[in-house]
Design a protein around this motif. Structure first.
Motif, PDB file in Angstrom:
ATOM      1  N   GLN A 137       0.730  -1.234  -0.086  1.00 32.64           N
ATOM      2  CA  GLN A 137      -0.037  -0.051   0.095  1.00 32.64           C
ATOM      3  C   GLN A 137       0.909   1.336   0.107  1.00 32.64           C
ATOM      4  OE1 GLN A 137      -2.680  -0.428   3.343  1.00 32.64           O
ATOM      5  NE2 GLN A 137      -4.019  -1.888   2.402  1.00 32.64           N
ATOM      6  N   LEU A 138       2.176   0.945   0.142  1.00 30.96           N
ATOM      7  CA  LEU A 138       3.034   2.400   0.362  1.00 30.96           C
ATOM      8  C   LEU A 138       3.187   2.838  -1.228  1.00 30.96           C
ATOM      9  CD1 LEU A 138       4.568   4.284   2.094  1.00 30.96           C
ATOM     10  CD2 LEU A 138       6.426   2.811   1.863  1.00 30.96           C
ATOM     11  N   ASP A 139       2.798   4.020  -1.600  1.00 33.20           N
ATOM     12  CA  ASP A 139       2.971   4.705  -2.848  1.00 33.20           C
ATOM     13  C   ASP A 139       4.242   5.301  -2.882  1.00 33.20           C
ATOM     14  OD1 ASP A 139       2.624   5.603  -5.351  1.00 33.20           O
ATOM     15  OD2 ASP A 139       0.804   6.961  -5.001  1.00 33.20           O
ATOM     16  N   LEU A 140       5.431   4.737  -3.581  1.00 30.76           N
ATOM     17  CA  LEU A 140       6.462   5.473  -3.664  1.00 30.76           C
ATOM     18  C   LEU A 140       6.704   6.507  -5.196  1.00 30.76           C
ATOM     19  CD1 LEU A 140       8.976   2.901  -2.854  1.00 30.76           C
ATOM     20  CD2 LEU A 140       7.820   4.509  -1.191  1.00 30.76           C
ATOM     21  N   SER A 141       5.371   6.813  -5.826  1.00 27.23           N
ATOM     22  CA  SER A 141       5.448   7.248  -7.154  1.00 27.23           C
ATOM     23  C   SER A 141       6.087   8.626  -7.151  1.00 27.23           C
ATOM     24  CB  SER A 141       4.011   7.233  -7.923  1.00 27.23           C
ATOM     25  OG  SER A 141       3.100   7.965  -7.028  1.00 27.23           O
ATOM     26  N   ARG A 142       5.819   9.455  -5.829  1.00 29.73           N
ATOM     27  CA  ARG A 142       6.422  11.018  -5.995  1.00 29.73           C
ATOM     28  C   ARG A 142       7.686  11.063  -5.531  1.00 29.73           C
ATOM     29  NH1 ARG A 142       4.809  13.219  -0.496  1.00 29.73           N
ATOM     30  NH2 ARG A 142       4.402  15.170  -1.557  1.00 29.73           N
ATOM     31  N   TYR A 143       8.492   9.958  -5.084  1.00 27.29           N
ATOM     32  CA  TYR A 143       9.799   9.946  -4.819  1.00 27.29           C
ATOM     33  C   TYR A 143      10.871   9.559  -5.823  1.00 27.29           C
ATOM     34  CZ  TYR A 143       7.475  10.278  -0.377  1.00 27.29           C
ATOM     35  OH  TYR A 143       6.587  10.941   0.747  1.00 27.29           O
ATOM     36  N   ASP A 144      11.802  10.332  -5.913  1.00 28.14           N
ATOM     37  CA  ASP A 144      13.128  10.045  -6.686  1.00 28.14           C
ATOM     38  C   ASP A 144      14.021   8.945  -6.198  1.00 28.14           C
ATOM     39  OD1 ASP A 144      12.508  12.128  -8.592  1.00 28.14           O
ATOM     40  OD2 ASP A 144      12.936  13.602  -7.011  1.00 28.14           O
ATOM     41  N   ILE A 145      14.117   8.827  -4.843  1.00 33.68           N
ATOM     42  CA  ILE A 145      15.088   7.943  -4.205  1.00 33.68           C
ATOM     43  C   ILE A 145      14.714   7.634  -2.624  1.00 33.68           C
ATOM     44  CG2 ILE A 145      16.541   9.375  -3.147  1.00 33.68           C
ATOM     45  CD1 ILE A 145      18.932   8.012  -3.782  1.00 33.68           C
ATOM     46  N   ILE A 146      14.734   6.411  -2.308  1.00 30.69           N
ATOM     47  CA  ILE A 146      14.564   5.964  -0.945  1.00 30.69           C
ATOM     48  C   ILE A 146      15.813   5.808  -0.235  1.00 30.69           C
ATOM     49  CG2 ILE A 146      13.402   4.122   0.292  1.00 30.69           C
ATOM     50  CD1 ILE A 146      11.641   5.720  -1.999  1.00 30.69           C
ATOM     51  N   LEU A 147      15.887   6.408   1.065  1.00 27.80           N
ATOM     52  CA  LEU A 147      16.998   6.462   2.085  1.00 27.80           C
ATOM     53  C   LEU A 147      16.520   5.254   2.951  1.00 27.80           C
ATOM     54  CD1 LEU A 147      18.621   9.619   2.263  1.00 27.80           C
ATOM     55  CD2 LEU A 147      19.211   7.839   0.794  1.00 27.80           C
ATOM     56  N   ASN A 148      17.287   4.254   3.562  1.00 24.59           N
ATOM     57  CA  ASN A 148      16.912   3.467   4.169  1.00 24.59           C
ATOM     58  C   ASN A 148      17.900   3.242   5.389  1.00 24.59           C
ATOM     59  OD1 ASN A 148      16.234   0.202   5.162  1.00 24.59           O
ATOM     60  ND2 ASN A 148      14.326   1.295   4.064  1.00 24.59           N
ATOM     61  N   ASP A 149      17.389   3.078   6.761  1.00 22.17           N
ATOM     62  CA  ASP A 149      18.373   2.668   7.924  1.00 22.17           C
ATOM     63  C   ASP A 149      17.497   1.506   8.340  1.00 22.17           C
ATOM     64  OD1 ASP A 149      19.635   2.410  10.065  1.00 22.17           O
ATOM     65  OD2 ASP A 149      20.064   4.588  10.339  1.00 22.17           O
ATOM     66  N   PHE A 150      17.640   0.384   7.823  1.00 27.27           N
ATOM     67  CA  PHE A 150      17.368  -0.787   7.989  1.00 27.27           C
ATOM     68  C   PHE A 150      15.796  -1.115   8.445  1.00 27.27           C
ATOM     69  CE2 PHE A 150      18.076  -5.018  10.126  1.00 27.27           C
ATOM     70  CZ  PHE A 150      18.863  -5.711   9.333  1.00 27.27           C
ATOM     71  N   GLU A 151      15.011  -0.260   7.402  1.00 19.86           N
ATOM     72  CA  GLU A 151      13.535  -0.157   7.860  1.00 19.86           C
ATOM     73  C   GLU A 151      12.860  -1.026   6.543  1.00 19.86           C
ATOM     74  OE1 GLU A 151       9.843  -0.062   7.903  1.00 19.86           O
ATOM     75  OE2 GLU A 151      10.535   1.061   6.054  1.00 19.86           O
ATOM     76  N   PRO A 152      12.185  -2.165   7.189  1.00 20.03           N
ATOM     77  CA  PRO A 152      11.691  -3.056   6.136  1.00 20.03           C
ATOM     78  C   PRO A 152      10.572  -2.892   4.927  1.00 20.03           C
ATOM     79  CG  PRO A 152      10.843  -3.706   8.149  1.00 20.03           C
ATOM     80  CD  PRO A 152      11.787  -2.603   8.386  1.00 20.03           C
ATOM     81  N   THR A 180       9.825   0.401   3.538  1.00 18.60           N
ATOM     82  CA  THR A 180      10.397   1.184   2.540  1.00 18.60           C
ATOM     83  C   THR A 180      11.146   0.493   1.668  1.00 18.60           C
ATOM     84  OG1 THR A 180      12.013   2.119   4.088  1.00 18.60           O
ATOM     85  CG2 THR A 180       9.748   3.444   3.686  1.00 18.60           C
ATOM     86  N   ALA A 181      12.050  -0.198   2.210  1.00 20.31           N
ATOM     87  CA  ALA A 181      12.991  -1.107   1.502  1.00 20.31           C
ATOM     88  C   ALA A 181      12.267  -2.029   0.519  1.00 20.31           C
ATOM     89  CB  ALA A 181      14.084  -2.000   2.314  1.00 20.31           C
ATOM     90  N   TRP A 182      11.226  -2.853   0.935  1.00 22.65           N
ATOM     91  CA  TRP A 182      10.698  -3.762   0.115  1.00 22.65           C
ATOM     92  C   TRP A 182       9.688  -3.174  -0.857  1.00 22.65           C
ATOM     93  CZ3 TRP A 182      12.095  -8.520  -1.180  1.00 22.65           C
ATOM     94  CH2 TRP A 182      12.699  -9.179  -0.057  1.00 22.65           C
TER      95      TRP A 182
END
Length: 343
Positions: free
Chosen positions: A88-103, A105-107
Motif C-alpha cells: 500500500q505504500l505509494d512511492l511514485s512521488r519520490y526520486d530515491i528511497i533512503l533506508n536505515d534498516f527499515e523493511p 520502505t526497502a521492500w
C-alpha cells in the motif's frame, strides 16, 4: 530531489542517525519525508525535526531481562501486516528511497523499482567485519530484512572494507567532564535490577535513563525516562558510559572520549559482534553479565583505551547523494577514513 527516508525505530540509534542527516539533506535542496516503523506511536519522543512523519508497524525483536526472546518475537510478528503495508505504500512521488534498516520502505522500493540506498550499521555486516555467533539466520536477516540497491555500512573501523565511519548526532558543545558522573543506558535489562546493582556504589553519581523510569533522585542515583536533550547533556557531562552494545550511543561516547563498558544483549548477534569489535580495537571494555563488583572494578580501573575522532559523515553522505554518484561509495569511504584520527 524528493526523498522518502525509512527508519527502523526499534532502537534510538537509528533515529539519532536520521536526526544527524536531516538538516544536511535539506541543505542540499532535498524534500524529505520520513517513515518510521518498529515501535508503538506512544513511545516516540522529541520528533519535531521530522515534521509530519509516517508510522508503520514493521518488525521488531522482543527482549526480556537482557536477552532476545525469539519465540515471543515470532509470535508478535505480523508478516501479513508487513506485506500489506509494503503493497500500500505509494512511492511514485519520490526520486530515491533512503533506508536505515527499515523493511517497509526497502521492500516497497524493490517492488516498485525505485532506487534504494541503505545507510546504517547493519549494512556493515554484509562485509567481512568481526562477528560473534554469526550463522545463516543472522546473515539472512542482514541481507534480506531491508534490502537496498546500494548500501553504506557504518562501523568504528573500516576493516579493509568499503564501509564508512559512524554518523554522529552530537549537538552540544564540549563541556568539562564530571569525574564521578556515569551515564547508564541499559534499556533491554530489568530496570529495577539495574538500580540494585548501582545502589552500593556510592562513590559515583549515576544518571540512569530507561523505559518506564520516573524522573526522580534516589540518593546517588538519578533516574529519567528517555529524553533527547537531557540524555545528550548528560552524555556531554559524564566521564563514563555503561550501556548495552548498540552502535550509535557507543559511537557518540567514543567521539566525546568517554570511558565505556558494554553489556551486549544476549542472543543478539549484532550487539555481541559490536562488543567483540570494541575489544579488538581497544576502544571499550566488555562484560557479558553485570554485578556491582564488575561495575566497581571498571570504574576504579584507570587504564587508558584508544581514543578516536571521526569526521562529519552525515554531511559527506548528503553531498555524495547530491552528486548522484552511487557507484563511487568506495571513494567516499576512503576519503572519510583518511580524516579519522586514532587508528
Amino acid at each position: 530531489m524528493r526523498i522518502l527516508y525509512g527508519v527502523q525505530a526499534t532502537g534510538n540509534g537509528h533515529i539519532s542517525r536520521a536526526r544527524a542527516m536531516e538538516p544536511y539533506l535539506r541543505q542540499q535542496g532535498a524534500e524529505v519525508d520520513f517513515l518510521f516503523s518498529g515501535r508503538p506511536a506512544e513511545q516516540f519522543f522529541d520528533m519535531q525535526a521530522f515534521g509530519h512523519y509516517q508510522l508503520r508497524q514493521g518488525l521488531t525483536f522482543v527482549t526480556a531481562a537482557g536477552r532476545v526472546n525469539y519465540w515471543q518475537s515470532f509470535r508478535q510478528a505480523s508478516v501479513r501486516q508487513l506485506w500489506q503495508d509494503v503493497r500500500q505504500l505509494d512511492l511514485s512521488r519520490y526520486d530515491i528511497i533512503l533506508n536505515d534498516f527499515e523493511p517497509v520502505t526497502a521492500w516497497a522500493a524493490r517492488q516498485q523499482k525505485k532506487p534504494c540506498i541503505g545507510i546504517g550499521h547493519q549494512y556493515a555486516f554484509l562485509h567481512p567485519i568481526p562477528m560473534e555467533n554469526a550463522n545463516l539466520l543472522s546473515q539472512g536477516i542482514f541481507r534480506y530484512f531491508a534490502p537496498a540497491n546500494y548500501s553504506l555500512g557504518l562501523h568504528w573501523h573500516h576493516f579493509n572494507a568499503p564501509i564508512l565511519p559512524p554518523i554522529l548526532h552530537t549537538t552540544f558543545e564540549a563541556v568539562a567532564s564530571e569525574p564521578t558522573l556515569v551515564l547508564v543506558y541499559l534499556p533491554f535489562e530489568d530496570q529495577q535490577q539495574v538500580l540494585q546493582l548501582l545502589s552500593p556504589l556510592t562513590e559515583y553519581q549515576f544518571s540512569v535513563f530507561g523505559p518506564g523510569l520516573p524522573a526522580q533522585q534516589l540518593g546517588h542515583i538519578q533516574t529519567q525516562p528517555p529524553s533527547l536533550d537531557a540524555f545528550k547533556q548528560t552524555l556531554a557531562r559524564c566521564s563514563a558510559v555503561l550501556s548495552n552494545a548498540g552502535f550509535e550511543l557507543i559511537s557518540e561516547a567514543l567521539q566525546l572520549q568517554k570511558r565505556i563498558l558494554v553489556k551486549p544483549l544476549q542472543g543478539q548477534m549484532e550487539q555481541q559482534s559490536n562488543a567483540l569489535a570494541l575489544t579488538k580495537l581497544g576502544l571499550a571494555e566488555r562484560s557479558d553479565s553485570l554485578n556491582s563488583a564488575v561495575i566497581a572494578n571498571w570504574l576504579h580501573n584507570d587504564s587508558q583505551l584508544r581514543q578516536v575522532q571521526y569526521p562529519d559523515v552525515a554531511r559527506a553522505i548528503c553531498q555524495w547523494l547530491a552528486a548522484d554518484t552511487p557507484d563511487q561509495a568506495a571513494s567516499l569511504s576512503k576519503a572519510l577514513w583518511q580524516q579519522v584520527s586514532g587508528f
